[in-house]
Design a protein around this motif. Structure first.
Motif, mmCIF file in Angstrom:
data_model
loop_
_atom_site.group_PDB
_atom_site.id
_atom_site.type_symbol
_atom_site.label_atom_id
_atom_site.label_comp_id
_atom_site.label_asym_id
_atom_site.label_seq_id
_atom_site.Cartn_x
_atom_site.Cartn_y
_atom_site.Cartn_z
ATOM 1 N N HIS A 1 14.247 26.198 35.388
ATOM 2 C CA HIS A 1 13.630 26.988 36.458
ATOM 3 C C HIS A 1 14.447 28.230 36.778
ATOM 4 O O HIS A 1 13.893 29.269 37.123
ATOM 5 C CB HIS A 1 13.441 26.135 37.707
ATOM 6 N N THR A 2 15.781 28.142 36.640
ATOM 7 C CA THR A 2 16.643 29.293 36.912
ATOM 8 C C THR A 2 16.381 30.411 35.913
ATOM 9 O O THR A 2 16.310 31.595 36.284
ATOM 10 C CB THR A 2 18.121 28.870 36.856
ATOM 11 N N LEU A 3 16.221 30.074 34.632
ATOM 12 C CA LEU A 3 15.980 31.101 33.619
ATOM 13 C C LEU A 3 14.602 31.726 33.798
ATOM 14 O O LEU A 3 14.429 32.938 33.600
ATOM 15 C CB LEU A 3 16.115 30.499 32.218
ATOM 16 N N HIS A 4 13.629 30.936 34.194
ATOM 17 C CA HIS A 4 12.299 31.497 34.437
ATOM 18 C C HIS A 4 12.309 32.406 35.662
ATOM 19 O O HIS A 4 11.608 33.425 35.685
ATOM 20 C CB HIS A 4 11.270 30.378 34.577
ATOM 21 N N ARG B 1 11.338 36.432 35.466
ATOM 22 C CA ARG B 1 10.388 37.077 36.375
ATOM 23 C C ARG B 1 11.048 38.245 37.112
ATOM 24 O O ARG B 1 10.450 39.318 37.270
ATOM 25 C CB ARG B 1 9.851 36.058 37.384
ATOM 26 N N LEU B 2 12.267 38.018 37.583
ATOM 27 C CA LEU B 2 12.980 39.062 38.319
ATOM 28 C C LEU B 2 13.246 40.268 37.436
ATOM 29 O O LEU B 2 13.008 41.417 37.834
ATOM 30 C CB LEU B 2 14.295 38.496 38.853
ATOM 31 N N HIS B 3 13.734 40.026 36.223
ATOM 32 C CA HIS B 3 14.059 41.129 35.326
ATOM 33 C C HIS B 3 12.809 41.860 34.858
ATOM 34 O O HIS B 3 12.829 43.084 34.677
ATOM 35 C CB HIS B 3 14.861 40.611 34.136
ATOM 36 N N LYS B 4 11.724 41.121 34.668
ATOM 37 C CA LYS B 4 10.471 41.769 34.284
ATOM 38 C C LYS B 4 9.988 42.694 35.395
ATOM 39 O O LYS B 4 9.536 43.820 35.150
ATOM 40 C CB LYS B 4 9.418 40.709 33.966
ATOM 41 N N ARG B 5 10.115 42.221 36.633
ATOM 42 C CA ARG B 5 9.653 43.010 37.771
ATOM 43 C C ARG B 5 10.528 44.250 38.018
ATOM 44 O O ARG B 5 10.019 45.328 38.302
ATOM 45 C CB ARG B 5 9.630 42.134 39.026
ATOM 46 N N LYS C 1 16.221 26.949 28.378
ATOM 47 C CA LYS C 1 17.410 27.532 28.989
ATOM 48 C C LYS C 1 17.810 28.848 28.326
ATOM 49 O O LYS C 1 18.948 29.303 28.472
ATOM 50 C CB LYS C 1 18.560 26.532 28.929
ATOM 51 N N HIS C 2 16.871 29.469 27.625
ATOM 52 C CA HIS C 2 17.115 30.720 26.920
ATOM 53 C C HIS C 2 16.342 31.854 27.586
ATOM 54 O O HIS C 2 15.188 31.696 27.968
ATOM 55 C CB HIS C 2 16.686 30.601 25.458
ATOM 56 N N LEU C 3 16.983 33.013 27.690
ATOM 57 C CA LEU C 3 16.363 34.208 28.254
ATOM 58 C C LEU C 3 16.268 35.262 27.171
ATOM 59 O O LEU C 3 17.224 35.489 26.413
ATOM 60 C CB LEU C 3 17.215 34.737 29.414
#
Length: 269
Positions: free
Chosen positions: A5-8, A12-16, A52-54
């Protein structure tokens, strides 16, 4: 280690904040300098998480793959930038914010085939809409390995870590020592659906909460949990404390070099 959940949330934050426009990229530490120089000033097309991968996608220029491991962190702040502090592997600067990556296990620039190879090694991720839970079931239903170990195997199920593992087993009354092949299919389907619900909630609020409303501190007249991980849980890191359901002391042991927590009464072998 951060769970899925942390990576998701990060994706989302980085996409925004950064996707859709050119970004500044640098490596104050120097260990990602050549790759950062190649991408500096280019457009970040999108960001996504798998387990767990970004992944930060830069189109034909490649994809930055980050695995935080045990010690990796992203620190976010609004512009203007300040001088780097400590060992910053990668600094990303956008229109309104900047972020520093420190201490990851992996930070590398990959081509599409290499990205596909990483994803191919992973089991289905409950937070992805393209997940295929039957793939996990095929592995689990044939295995003599304990369900506790299988849930932590990222090639079986991606993104589930120690907290979600302990909590979903408790919520469904499953002994962590049960061999995977002894798990009922209907029970697995219920556990998968529960993981989807719990992990989506984790993405929304940024912490792991697994207890039902009737077992929250206010409802039970107990003190809130005090733990650096936050969140209200049934068994995780509650060794020796009374089970919130039956009062039996929560058990603890080490399994595959990770701490395992369960209630012997609610999760009988």
């Amino acid at each position: 280690m951060p769970e899925g959940h942390t990576l998701h949330r990060l994706a989302r934050l980085h996409k925004r904040r950064y996707a859709g426009g050119p970004v500044g990229l640098s490596s104050p530490q120097g260990r990602f300098a050549a790759e950062a120089e190649k991408l500096d000033g280019q457009v970040l097309v999108s960001a996504e998480a798998y387990g767990k991968h970004l992944f930060h996608h830069y189109g034909p220029l490649g994809t930055v793959h980050v695995h935080l491991g045990l010690y990796g962190t992203f620190g976010e702040a609004p512009l203007p930038e300040t001088a780097p502090v400590g060992q910053v592997r990668m600094r990303l600067v956008g229109r309104t914010h900047w972020t520093d990556l420190r201490g990851p296990t992996r930070c590398e620039l990959l081509d599409p085939a290499q990205v596909d190879a990483i994803k191919a090694r992973l089991g289905p991720d409950p937070l992805r809409r393209d997940a295929k839970p039957d793939q996990a079931w095929e592995r689990i239903s044939r295995s003599r390995t304990t369900i506790a170990a299988l849930l932590m195997d990222q090639s079986v199920l991606a993104g589930v870590g120690n907290v979600y593992r302990a909590e979903v087993l408790f919520r469904h009354g499953v002994s962590p020592m049960l061999p995977g092949r002894s798990l009922d299919r209907a029970l697995w389907d219920a556990m998968w659906a529960d993981l989807v619900t719990l992990m989506r909630a984790g993405v929304r609020v940024g912490r792991i909460d697994t207890v039902a409303p009737e077992h929250l501190p206010a409802a039970m007249g107990r003190a809130p949990r005090e733990d650096r991980h936050g969140g209200e849980v049934y068994v995780y890191r509650r060794a020796g404390m009374p089970c919130l359901i039956c009062g039996t002391p929560v058990a603890h042991k080490e399994l595959a070099a990770r701490n395992l927590y369960w209630c012997p009464a609610c999760q009988p072998e």
